[in-house]
Write a protein that holds these residues in place. Structure first.
Motif, PDB file in Angstrom:
ATOM      1  N   MET A  39       0.826  -1.210   0.000  1.00  0.00           N
ATOM      2  CA  MET A  39       0.000   0.000   0.000  1.00  0.00           C
ATOM      3  C   MET A  39       0.859   1.257   0.000  1.00  0.00           C
ATOM      4  SD  MET A  39      -2.770  -1.324   2.834  1.00  0.00           S
ATOM      5  CE  MET A  39      -3.715   0.199   2.870  1.00  0.00           C
ATOM      6  N   MET A  40       2.015   1.207   0.666  1.00  0.00           N
ATOM      7  CA  MET A  40       2.903   2.366   0.727  1.00  0.00           C
ATOM      8  C   MET A  40       3.295   2.842  -0.668  1.00  0.00           C
ATOM      9  SD  MET A  40       5.493   1.381   3.837  1.00  0.00           S
ATOM     10  CE  MET A  40       6.540   2.804   3.539  1.00  0.00           C
ATOM     11  N   GLU A  41       3.656   1.902  -1.506  1.00  0.00           N
ATOM     12  CA  GLU A  41       4.131   2.249  -2.844  1.00  0.00           C
ATOM     13  C   GLU A  41       3.017   2.851  -3.688  1.00  0.00           C
ATOM     14  OE1 GLU A  41       6.300   0.042  -6.663  1.00  0.00           O
ATOM     15  OE2 GLU A  41       5.995  -1.023  -4.760  1.00  0.00           O
ATOM     16  N   ASP A  42       1.800   2.276  -3.592  1.00  0.00           N
ATOM     17  CA  ASP A  42       0.687   2.744  -4.416  1.00  0.00           C
ATOM     18  C   ASP A  42       0.138   4.080  -3.947  1.00  0.00           C
ATOM     19  OD1 ASP A  42       0.931   0.536  -5.963  1.00  0.00           O
ATOM     20  OD2 ASP A  42      -0.945  -0.419  -5.352  1.00  0.00           O
ATOM     21  N   LEU A  43       0.073   4.285  -2.628  1.00  0.00           N
ATOM     22  CA  LEU A  43      -0.609   5.451  -2.083  1.00  0.00           C
ATOM     23  C   LEU A  43       0.332   6.524  -1.548  1.00  0.00           C
ATOM     24  CD1 LEU A  43      -3.521   3.636  -0.179  1.00  0.00           C
ATOM     25  CD2 LEU A  43      -3.476   4.501  -2.528  1.00  0.00           C
ATOM     26  N   SER A 167      -3.780  -7.463  -6.971  1.00  0.00           N
ATOM     27  CA  SER A 167      -3.225  -6.395  -6.141  1.00  0.00           C
ATOM     28  C   SER A 167      -3.794  -6.493  -4.734  1.00  0.00           C
ATOM     29  CB  SER A 167      -3.560  -5.011  -6.731  1.00  0.00           C
ATOM     30  OG  SER A 167      -4.946  -4.740  -6.585  1.00  0.00           O
ATOM     31  N   TRP A 168      -3.308  -5.625  -3.832  1.00  0.00           N
ATOM     32  CA  TRP A 168      -3.788  -5.604  -2.450  1.00  0.00           C
ATOM     33  C   TRP A 168      -5.248  -5.202  -2.348  1.00  0.00           C
ATOM     34  CZ3 TRP A 168      -5.567  -0.898  -0.689  1.00  0.00           C
ATOM     35  CH2 TRP A 168      -5.141   0.239  -1.367  1.00  0.00           C
ATOM     36  N   HIS A 169      -5.758  -4.474  -3.355  1.00  0.00           N
ATOM     37  CA  HIS A 169      -7.157  -4.065  -3.347  1.00  0.00           C
ATOM     38  C   HIS A 169      -8.078  -5.279  -3.278  1.00  0.00           C
ATOM     39  CE1 HIS A 169      -5.989   0.078  -4.552  1.00  0.00           C
ATOM     40  NE2 HIS A 169      -5.091  -0.529  -5.300  1.00  0.00           N
TER      41      HIS A 169
END
Length: 449
Positions: A39-43, A167-169
């Protein structure tokens, strides 16, 4: 009229479903931690954002438990359990649609409110379904799944799903399905208090404390020099201060503030402590840190069960002293993986086992039946706000300004507070001499036919 008898089949079904429900609470709450690197990388988030996200949920949970804990007495156990379960499962789905820090915090705050409503209601429903001699074991089993699913199995589930899903979503989205299925079975299974046998409390009720005209008064309290207040009239709305009038409730809040400080500080900071201070690799850190989840699961099964036989207070004090000794040994131990795992396992065994015992069994046994849900919500709410909200932030301040090794002293201080408060509790176990037998002081005849 003949009192209702305990339905063993219902007891087993209710405890199983409520255990799975609390396991989903733990999974939905803690799965964000192993997902956070992705999540860090995406957001565009950082570790301070992680602390804010976790802390916001903890504070919301505490406030909801404190304010909503007694509502199930008026609206019914089933409505609160099913409604809150569906809502926090939907919040897990919505987490997957978050686009930044603000949306994540808002979604997790709503999740904290719904989980805070579910938790004290589930504790009360488990107590009501349980036979007195199995109450500690059942309530420990019900609460043990939080650590097993959330801290023990959660990282494994999250990382394995990331390997097969886009993905994490998607991982957060899948959390909706088990919640909806479990909500259906809870709706079909859970019974209301009026459909169950009378609950045996360790304190007098209004009926037992005051004799009717022409009747002899029943025994008032094992300790007449300091009588506990009686249950409020059924028609009067339960207030927050009603439960604080009970000695054990005040002590349980102090004890749980200490226990949760230890548990949440260790859960949040242990990975960084092992990597940055002990110099261990990621895989070794994962093995050692999992000791918290598995130790907590074992302790929440064993300690409440042992308390059914040996008493709540002596079992809790012994377990907490053991946890303190294990934590001191952990602080002095070098980077030896099996030893660190075992030491951390037994720290969590004692601390989490007593958390389940104090937050559930001791709390509901310390007040009349009409105050059980409100008492559970108050104890969980106040301690969650401090242990789940304030303590992790304080640990972060210590780690940032003085060194991450000093967060262990904060955890140790929490255990010390818990030991002192627990040692002052009054015994509530039905099998101990201090507790009133069935049909005498503290038995509320709510379900008669």
């Amino acid at each position: 009229m003949k009192p209702r008898e305990y339905d063993i089949r219902y007891e087993r079904s209710a405890v199983l479903l409520l255990s799975l429900g609390f396991g989903l609470v733990g999974l939905d709450r803690w799965i964000v931690s192993p997902m956070f690197p992705a999540m860090m990388e995406d957001l565009g988030l950082d570790y301070q954002d992680l602390g804010n996200i976790v802390g916001a949920l903890g504070l919301a949970w505490g406030c909801a438990s404190l304010l909503i804990g007694g509502i199930s007495d008026r609206l019914g156990r089933r409505r609160i359990l099913v409604g809150s379960l569906v809502l926090f499962s939907v919040c897990s789905l919505l987490t997957g649609f978050a686009t930044g820090l603000i949306s994540l915090i808002l979604i997790r705050v709503v999740m904290g409110i719904t989980e805070g409503a579910f938790s004290p209601t589930a504790v009360t429903a488990t107590a009501e379904a349980s036979r007195p001699h199995r109450r500690g074991l059942n309530m420990g089993a019900q609460q043990s799944t939080f650590a097993l699913f959330g801290i023990g199995l959660g990282p494994i589930i999250a990382t394995q799903l990331l390997l097969v899903l886009p993905s994490w979503h998607w991982v957060f989205g899948l959390m909706l399905l088990p919640g909806l299925v479990l909500a259906y079975f809870l709706l079909r299974t859970i019974r209301e208090p009026r459909q169950l046998p009378a609950f045996e409390s360790a304190v007098p009720t209004a009926r037992s404390a005051v004799a009717a005209p022409g009747e002899s008064p029943e025994p008032s309290s094992p300790e007449p020099s300091s009588p506990e207040p009686s249950s409020p009239e059924p028609s009067r709305r339960v207030r927050f201060l009603d439960v604080l009038r009970y000695r054990n409730i005040r002590l349980a809040i102090l004890a749980l503030c200490g226990a949760m400080t230890c548990i949440f500080v260790l859960s949040a900071m242990m990975p960084s402590y092992l990597v940055d201070h002990q110099g261990l690799g990621t895989s070794q850190m994962g093995v050692i840190a999992s000791g918290i989840g598995f130790g907590a699961f074992a302790g929440q099964l064993a300690i409440p069960g042992l308390s059914d036989r040996f008493g709540r207070k002596p079992v809790a004090v012994v377990a907490l002293v053991m946890a303190m000794c294990m934590l001191i040994a952990f602080m002095l131990q070098g980077p030896v993986v099996p030893v660190l795992f075992l030491l951390l396992f037994f720290v969590a065994f004692g601390a989490n086992g007593c958390l389940a015992l104090l937050a559930g069994t001791v709390t509901v046994e310390s007040v009349p039946a009409g105050l059980m849900a409100a008492a559970a919500g108050t104890v969980m709410g106040v301690s969650e706000m401090f242990g789940g909200g304030v303590a992790p932030s304080l640990a972060g301040f210590l780690a940032q300004n003085y060194g991450i090794q000093y967060v262990l002293y904060l955890a140790l201080g929490g255990l010390l507070l818990c030991v002192v408060a627990t040692s002052l509790l009054r015994e509530t176990a039905p099998t101990r001499a201090d507790s009133p037998p069935t049909g005498e002081v503290g038995t509320t005849r709510r379900a008669e036919v």
